[in-house]
Design a protein around this motif. Structure first.
Motif, PDB file in Angstrom:
ATOM      1  N   LEU A  69       0.810  -1.216   0.000  1.00  0.00           N
ATOM      2  CA  LEU A  69       0.000   0.000   0.000  1.00  0.00           C
ATOM      3  C   LEU A  69       0.841   1.264   0.000  1.00  0.00           C
ATOM      4  CD1 LEU A  69      -2.738   1.420   0.124  1.00  0.00           C
ATOM      5  CD2 LEU A  69      -2.685   1.125   2.610  1.00  0.00           C
ATOM      6  N   SER A  70       1.824   1.357   0.881  1.00  0.00           N
ATOM      7  CA  SER A  70       2.616   2.601   0.949  1.00  0.00           C
ATOM      8  C   SER A  70       3.377   2.837  -0.350  1.00  0.00           C
ATOM      9  CB  SER A  70       3.558   2.582   2.153  1.00  0.00           C
ATOM     10  OG  SER A  70       4.461   1.504   2.065  1.00  0.00           O
ATOM     11  N   ASN A  71       3.898   1.780  -0.945  1.00  0.00           N
ATOM     12  CA  ASN A  71       4.592   1.897  -2.226  1.00  0.00           C
ATOM     13  C   ASN A  71       3.620   2.369  -3.311  1.00  0.00           C
ATOM     14  OD1 ASN A  71       6.542   1.684  -4.199  1.00  0.00           O
ATOM     15  ND2 ASN A  71       6.548  -0.531  -4.259  1.00  0.00           N
ATOM     16  N   VAL A  74       2.773   6.147  -2.911  1.00  0.00           N
ATOM     17  CA  VAL A  74       3.848   7.019  -3.407  1.00  0.00           C
ATOM     18  C   VAL A  74       3.836   7.056  -4.934  1.00  0.00           C
ATOM     19  CG1 VAL A  74       6.354   7.289  -3.586  1.00  0.00           C
ATOM     20  CG2 VAL A  74       5.309   6.759  -1.375  1.00  0.00           C
ATOM     21  N   LYS A  75       3.788   5.883  -5.561  1.00  0.00           N
ATOM     22  CA  LYS A  75       3.803   5.817  -7.017  1.00  0.00           C
ATOM     23  C   LYS A  75       2.552   6.462  -7.620  1.00  0.00           C
ATOM     24  CE  LYS A  75       6.801   1.810  -7.594  1.00  0.00           C
ATOM     25  NZ  LYS A  75       6.908   0.448  -8.159  1.00  0.00           N
ATOM     26  N   TYR A  76       1.408   6.178  -7.003  1.00  0.00           N
ATOM     27  CA  TYR A  76       0.160   6.747  -7.515  1.00  0.00           C
ATOM     28  C   TYR A  76       0.167   8.266  -7.388  1.00  0.00           C
ATOM     29  CZ  TYR A  76      -4.743   7.177  -8.697  1.00  0.00           C
ATOM     30  OH  TYR A  76      -5.916   7.509  -9.330  1.00  0.00           O
ATOM     31  N   THR A  77       0.725   8.763  -6.296  1.00  0.00           N
ATOM     32  CA  THR A  77       0.818  10.211  -6.104  1.00  0.00           C
ATOM     33  C   THR A  77       1.649  10.848  -7.206  1.00  0.00           C
ATOM     34  OG1 THR A  77       0.522   9.983  -3.721  1.00  0.00           O
ATOM     35  CG2 THR A  77       1.538  12.018  -4.493  1.00  0.00           C
ATOM     36  N   LEU A  78       2.756  10.217  -7.559  1.00  0.00           N
ATOM     37  CA  LEU A  78       3.604  10.737  -8.640  1.00  0.00           C
ATOM     38  C   LEU A  78       2.856  10.732  -9.976  1.00  0.00           C
ATOM     39  CD1 LEU A  78       7.005   9.024  -7.765  1.00  0.00           C
ATOM     40  CD2 LEU A  78       6.418  11.445  -7.511  1.00  0.00           C
ATOM     41  N   VAL A  79       2.208   9.623 -10.284  1.00  0.00           N
ATOM     42  CA  VAL A  79       1.460   9.522 -11.539  1.00  0.00           C
ATOM     43  C   VAL A  79       0.291  10.512 -11.533  1.00  0.00           C
ATOM     44  CG1 VAL A  79       0.001   7.996 -12.953  1.00  0.00           C
ATOM     45  CG2 VAL A  79       2.155   7.145 -11.993  1.00  0.00           C
ATOM     46  N   GLN A 122      -0.410   3.193 -14.513  1.00  0.00           N
ATOM     47  CA  GLN A 122      -0.997   2.468 -13.389  1.00  0.00           C
ATOM     48  C   GLN A 122      -0.788   0.965 -13.528  1.00  0.00           C
ATOM     49  OE1 GLN A 122      -4.866   3.596 -11.987  1.00  0.00           O
ATOM     50  NE2 GLN A 122      -4.525   5.725 -12.534  1.00  0.00           N
ATOM     51  N   LYS A 123      -0.974   0.444 -14.710  1.00  0.00           N
ATOM     52  CA  LYS A 123      -0.833  -0.996 -14.935  1.00  0.00           C
ATOM     53  C   LYS A 123       0.611  -1.468 -14.729  1.00  0.00           C
ATOM     54  CE  LYS A 123      -1.722  -5.127 -16.738  1.00  0.00           C
ATOM     55  NZ  LYS A 123      -2.182  -6.160 -15.848  1.00  0.00           N
ATOM     56  N   TYR A 124       1.555  -0.743 -15.273  1.00  0.00           N
ATOM     57  CA  TYR A 124       2.933  -1.241 -15.290  1.00  0.00           C
ATOM     58  C   TYR A 124       3.867  -0.573 -14.283  1.00  0.00           C
ATOM     59  CZ  TYR A 124       1.289  -3.523 -19.464  1.00  0.00           C
ATOM     60  OH  TYR A 124       0.570  -4.284 -20.347  1.00  0.00           O
ATOM     61  N   TYR A 125       3.361   0.406 -13.546  1.00  0.00           N
ATOM     62  CA  TYR A 125       4.206   1.082 -12.570  1.00  0.00           C
ATOM     63  C   TYR A 125       3.582   1.056 -11.175  1.00  0.00           C
ATOM     64  CZ  TYR A 125       6.776   4.886 -10.289  1.00  0.00           C
ATOM     65  OH  TYR A 125       7.512   5.630  -9.395  1.00  0.00           O
ATOM     66  N   VAL A 126       2.396   1.600 -11.043  1.00  0.00           N
ATOM     67  CA  VAL A 126       1.758   1.723  -9.733  1.00  0.00           C
ATOM     68  C   VAL A 126       1.289   0.366  -9.200  1.00  0.00           C
ATOM     69  CG1 VAL A 126      -0.131   2.756  -8.398  1.00  0.00           C
ATOM     70  CG2 VAL A 126       1.012   4.087 -10.189  1.00  0.00           C
ATOM     71  N   PHE A 127       0.499  -0.326  -9.989  1.00  0.00           N
ATOM     72  CA  PHE A 127      -0.112  -1.589  -9.554  1.00  0.00           C
ATOM     73  C   PHE A 127       0.538  -2.770 -10.266  1.00  0.00           C
ATOM     74  CE2 PHE A 127      -3.440   1.694  -9.097  1.00  0.00           C
ATOM     75  CZ  PHE A 127      -3.618   1.623  -7.734  1.00  0.00           C
ATOM     76  N   LYS A 128       1.824  -2.663 -10.497  1.00  0.00           N
ATOM     77  CA  LYS A 128       2.593  -3.688 -11.215  1.00  0.00           C
ATOM     78  C   LYS A 128       2.372  -5.060 -10.578  1.00  0.00           C
ATOM     79  CE  LYS A 128       6.989  -3.602 -10.601  1.00  0.00           C
ATOM     80  NZ  LYS A 128       8.394  -3.219 -10.626  1.00  0.00           N
TER      81      LYS A 128
END
Length: 129
Positions: A69-71, A74-79, A122-128
């Motif tokens: 979740l925390s990862n 962070v990634k979702y916030t950037l995207v 989202q597919k390949y970075y956030v929720f990889k």
């Protein structure tokens, strides 16, 4: 195309449609009822839509993600920050320099950003997976 990719794409589209409805609702309510400047309303609407989208994607569209979740946050916030900047910028440019009404600018922008930016990241970075 793999069946899992198609399913995640379709689920993402449902999440995106719901998030876009939230985004547009906030934009229109703030602009039309509360006379908030359309650029500020665009940014606030995009934030509300992003929050909605994260929740739906995390718990339904990309449930098999290997990121914690925390990862993901962070990634979702950037995207989402990139998406917010792109949405706000394109709505502003299309409206002020293209002569398109803000609501049509928002529709054009939302489709463009969803296809070329949000799903892929989202597919390949956030929720990889």
């Amino acid at each position: 195309m793999k069946k899992a990719l198609i399913i995640s794409f379709l689920r993402y589209q449902v999440a995106a449609i719901i998030a876009t409805m939230v985004d547009f609702f906030v934009l229109i309510i703030l602009t039309e009822l509360f006379n908030v400047w359309y650029v500020a309303s665009t940014a606030i609407g995009a934030f509300c839509g992003a929050l909605t989208n994260f929740i739906i994607c995390r718990y339904w569209a990309f449930v098999n993600s290997s990121n914690n979740l925390s990862n993901q946050i962070v990634k979702y916030t950037l995207v989402s920050a990139g998406s917010l900047v792109l949405n706000t910028l394109f709505v502003y440019l299309l409206t002020d320099f293209g002569g398109v009404t803000y609501s049509i600018s928002k529709i054009i922008t939302a489709i463009f950003i969803a296809i070329f930016y949000n799903f892929t990241l989202q597919k390949y970075y956030v929720f990889k997976q």
